[in-house]
Motif scaffolding. Sequence first.
Motif, PDB file in Angstrom:
ATOM      1  N   GLY A 290       0.816  -1.141  -0.009  1.00 29.48           N
ATOM      2  CA  GLY A 290      -0.082  -0.036   0.012  1.00 29.48           C
ATOM      3  C   GLY A 290       0.878   1.214   0.163  1.00 29.48           C
ATOM      4  O   GLY A 290       2.022   1.172   0.402  1.00 29.48           O
ATOM      5  N   TYR A 291       0.252   2.408  -0.539  1.00 29.17           N
ATOM      6  CA  TYR A 291       0.934   3.544  -0.510  1.00 29.17           C
ATOM      7  C   TYR A 291      -0.222   4.554   0.102  1.00 29.17           C
ATOM      8  O   TYR A 291      -1.443   4.705  -0.451  1.00 29.17           O
ATOM      9  CB  TYR A 291       1.598   3.960  -2.007  1.00 29.17           C
ATOM     10  CG  TYR A 291       1.692   5.467  -1.998  1.00 29.17           C
ATOM     11  CD1 TYR A 291       3.052   5.947  -1.704  1.00 29.17           C
ATOM     12  CD2 TYR A 291       0.740   6.314  -2.704  1.00 29.17           C
ATOM     13  CE1 TYR A 291       3.180   7.416  -1.738  1.00 29.17           C
ATOM     14  CE2 TYR A 291       1.327   7.655  -2.867  1.00 29.17           C
ATOM     15  CZ  TYR A 291       2.311   8.209  -2.456  1.00 29.17           C
ATOM     16  OH  TYR A 291       2.641   9.391  -2.334  1.00 29.17           O
ATOM     17  N   GLN A 292       0.389   5.585   1.020  1.00 28.32           N
ATOM     18  CA  GLN A 292      -0.751   6.561   1.397  1.00 28.32           C
ATOM     19  C   GLN A 292       0.012   7.974   1.517  1.00 28.32           C
ATOM     20  O   GLN A 292       1.424   8.017   1.883  1.00 28.32           O
ATOM     21  CB  GLN A 292      -1.179   6.155   2.670  1.00 28.32           C
ATOM     22  CG  GLN A 292      -2.396   6.951   3.274  1.00 28.32           C
ATOM     23  CD  GLN A 292      -2.818   6.274   4.605  1.00 28.32           C
ATOM     24  OE1 GLN A 292      -2.357   5.633   5.011  1.00 28.32           O
ATOM     25  NE2 GLN A 292      -4.321   6.792   4.735  1.00 28.32           N
ATOM     26  N   ARG A 293      -0.658   8.651   1.338  1.00 24.69           N
ATOM     27  CA  ARG A 293      -0.004  10.213   1.480  1.00 24.69           C
ATOM     28  C   ARG A 293      -1.177  11.046   2.095  1.00 24.69           C
ATOM     29  O   ARG A 293      -2.365  11.122   1.464  1.00 24.69           O
ATOM     30  CB  ARG A 293       0.330  10.669   0.098  1.00 24.69           C
ATOM     31  CG  ARG A 293       0.733  12.273   0.031  1.00 24.69           C
ATOM     32  CD  ARG A 293       1.261  12.811  -1.250  1.00 24.69           C
ATOM     33  NE  ARG A 293       1.758  14.034  -1.567  1.00 24.69           N
ATOM     34  CZ  ARG A 293       2.605  14.527  -0.926  1.00 24.69           C
ATOM     35  NH1 ARG A 293       3.612  13.668  -0.488  1.00 24.69           N
ATOM     36  NH2 ARG A 293       2.971  15.733  -0.988  1.00 24.69           N
ATOM     37  N   THR A 294      -0.963  11.509   3.047  1.00 23.75           N
ATOM     38  CA  THR A 294      -1.993  12.653   3.889  1.00 23.75           C
ATOM     39  C   THR A 294      -1.013  14.044   4.145  1.00 23.75           C
ATOM     40  O   THR A 294       0.025  13.949   4.330  1.00 23.75           O
ATOM     41  CB  THR A 294      -2.380  11.906   5.023  1.00 23.75           C
ATOM     42  OG1 THR A 294      -1.211  11.809   6.034  1.00 23.75           O
ATOM     43  CG2 THR A 294      -2.897  10.647   4.768  1.00 23.75           C
ATOM     44  N   GLY A 295      -1.941  15.202   4.386  1.00 24.56           N
ATOM     45  CA  GLY A 295      -1.107  16.162   4.566  1.00 24.56           C
ATOM     46  C   GLY A 295      -2.472  17.177   5.213  1.00 24.56           C
ATOM     47  O   GLY A 295      -3.417  17.403   4.523  1.00 24.56           O
ATOM     48  N   PRO A 296      -2.147  18.036   5.889  1.00 25.08           N
ATOM     49  CA  PRO A 296      -2.914  19.271   6.434  1.00 25.08           C
ATOM     50  C   PRO A 296      -3.031  20.411   5.755  1.00 25.08           C
ATOM     51  O   PRO A 296      -3.906  21.210   5.887  1.00 25.08           O
ATOM     52  CB  PRO A 296      -2.584  19.260   7.884  1.00 25.08           C
ATOM     53  CG  PRO A 296      -1.068  19.296   8.217  1.00 25.08           C
ATOM     54  CD  PRO A 296      -0.809  18.067   7.013  1.00 25.08           C
ATOM     55  N   GLU A 297      -1.983  20.632   4.851  1.00 27.92           N
ATOM     56  CA  GLU A 297      -1.901  21.941   4.355  1.00 27.92           C
ATOM     57  C   GLU A 297      -1.596  21.687   2.792  1.00 27.92           C
ATOM     58  O   GLU A 297      -0.973  20.689   2.227  1.00 27.92           O
ATOM     59  CB  GLU A 297      -0.616  22.540   4.762  1.00 27.92           C
ATOM     60  CG  GLU A 297      -0.702  23.113   6.229  1.00 27.92           C
ATOM     61  CD  GLU A 297       0.562  23.671   6.982  1.00 27.92           C
ATOM     62  OE1 GLU A 297       1.650  24.089   5.909  1.00 27.92           O
ATOM     63  OE2 GLU A 297       0.672  23.857   7.856  1.00 27.92           O
ATOM     64  N   PRO A 298      -2.445  22.145   1.871  1.00 27.28           N
ATOM     65  CA  PRO A 298      -2.141  22.463   0.462  1.00 27.28           C
ATOM     66  C   PRO A 298      -0.659  22.417  -0.173  1.00 27.28           C
ATOM     67  O   PRO A 298      -0.650  21.875  -0.999  1.00 27.28           O
ATOM     68  CB  PRO A 298      -3.086  23.375   0.034  1.00 27.28           C
ATOM     69  CG  PRO A 298      -4.072  23.559   1.109  1.00 27.28           C
ATOM     70  CD  PRO A 298      -3.191  23.411   2.304  1.00 27.28           C
ATOM     71  N   SER A 299      -0.025  23.487   0.699  1.00 32.21           N
ATOM     72  CA  SER A 299       1.269  23.637   0.235  1.00 32.21           C
ATOM     73  C   SER A 299       2.146  22.479   0.333  1.00 32.21           C
ATOM     74  O   SER A 299       3.170  22.060  -0.328  1.00 32.21           O
ATOM     75  CB  SER A 299       1.857  24.867   0.877  1.00 32.21           C
ATOM     76  OG  SER A 299       1.795  24.806   2.122  1.00 32.21           O
ATOM     77  N   VAL A 300       1.962  21.804   1.449  1.00 27.37           N
ATOM     78  CA  VAL A 300       2.978  20.583   1.814  1.00 27.37           C
ATOM     79  C   VAL A 300       2.344  19.427   0.873  1.00 27.37           C
ATOM     80  O   VAL A 300       3.316  18.646   0.263  1.00 27.37           O
ATOM     81  CB  VAL A 300       2.892  20.358   3.261  1.00 27.37           C
ATOM     82  CG1 VAL A 300       3.529  19.295   3.451  1.00 27.37           C
ATOM     83  CG2 VAL A 300       3.384  21.461   4.089  1.00 27.37           C
TER      84      VAL A 300
END
Length: 442
Positions: A290-300
């Motif tokens: 599996g691959y997952q990408r999460t983030g709270p900021e659009p820039s990041v």
Amino acid sequence: MNALMLAVALATHATPVSLEDARARSRDNVQALTAALQASSAEQDVRASRSSLLPQVRFSAGASLNYIGPQRSYNVVPVEGGGFQQLQIDTPEVRYPFFNLGVTVSQLLYDRAVWARLEQSGAQLEALRGEATEQQDTSELEGINRFYSLFRTQATIQVLEANVRRSEQQLERARALFQAGRVGKAEELSALVNLGNDRIAVVSRQSQLATDQARLSTWLAMPGAEAVEAVDPGVLTQAPAPAPSLEQALQEARTRRPLLVALRQRLRVAELQESIANAGYLPRFSLDAGYQRTGPEPSVFFGQPARQNRVNGGLSISWDLFNGFSTQAQARRAEYQSRVAELNLQQSERELEGSVRQSLVALQAQIVSAELAEANRKAAADALVLAEERFNAGVSSTLEVRDAQLKLTQAELTLLENRINVEIARFTLMRAMGTLAPGEAK
């Protein structure tokens, strides 16, 4: 005149249907198409079973907006000189977005039950195909029977019409002899009554003709109100072909009867159910990534691809070491069902042999009956010629001619009935042998 108008009305715009047309159309009628669609549905079951063996890929993505209102919390903090105190903290409201992107891949490495289900769905498909072919044969034989029922009625009407013409000729002879003073008026009146009765017999058959037309047209998926006409298949002018030997008929039935193909596949389905049940004793292996990408900021999340990433993978094994004897119970039940399928197959094989022999004997008997009926017809025709000669010579009465005439008509109808029965018996034998459609069964 009314009888003539009725006959014309029934024959007008009648659609000709040959025996081959009836056979072909019957194999595509509603019953046959329904069975074929069930077989097509089983093809999708095979695809569904195969899907479990292929990689399972799932993609997910999402974006959300989160809101947290003003909060008050208490934290325990140390103080100088030792000890602790609770510190009140007030936080203002906050709003922030959250983004996620994920891809998971799983691949089954080994599960005996899944492979067995794939084999089972294939056997189920072959069984349904055999049953569809069996239904096509059943529909075709019914279409043949309905075709010959219509042809029998048509030919019967022709025989009765020929009898009417003979009665008309007899009436003319009786009138001529009466006018010549060689016979009495009673002979002419008797011939007139006979002619009327013969015409009534023709008219009475017209309703049966309409019934047979409707039965054939609806079976062939034609409009029920459409008049159809059975094209003469030429059997009345040909001698019946000999019947095959019992050994040949049984060999054909064992190898080509679709019912046996279906039952053999049903047995295979039951045997594979045993494999599925016994697979519960074996472990199952699978590979997951599996691959997952999460983030709270659009820039990041969107601007820094090297961050916020997570990759995982692993090999897993599962093994039911004990499930309360459930696997054992399922295996036993599958074993019993397999035995039931085997017994059904053996019984069907015995019944098939009996059906083939019965159909063969019926065909042989009908051939003999047709030969005897042909001899009777020839004798009756000679008797009528003799009776007419005697009447013309003034040494017999209309009664004697009428008796010979009726015997000839009955002999012709008996020959017609037996000759058509020969063909129906032959197709019934072909149905039992599985040879109605060329290249059937394996």
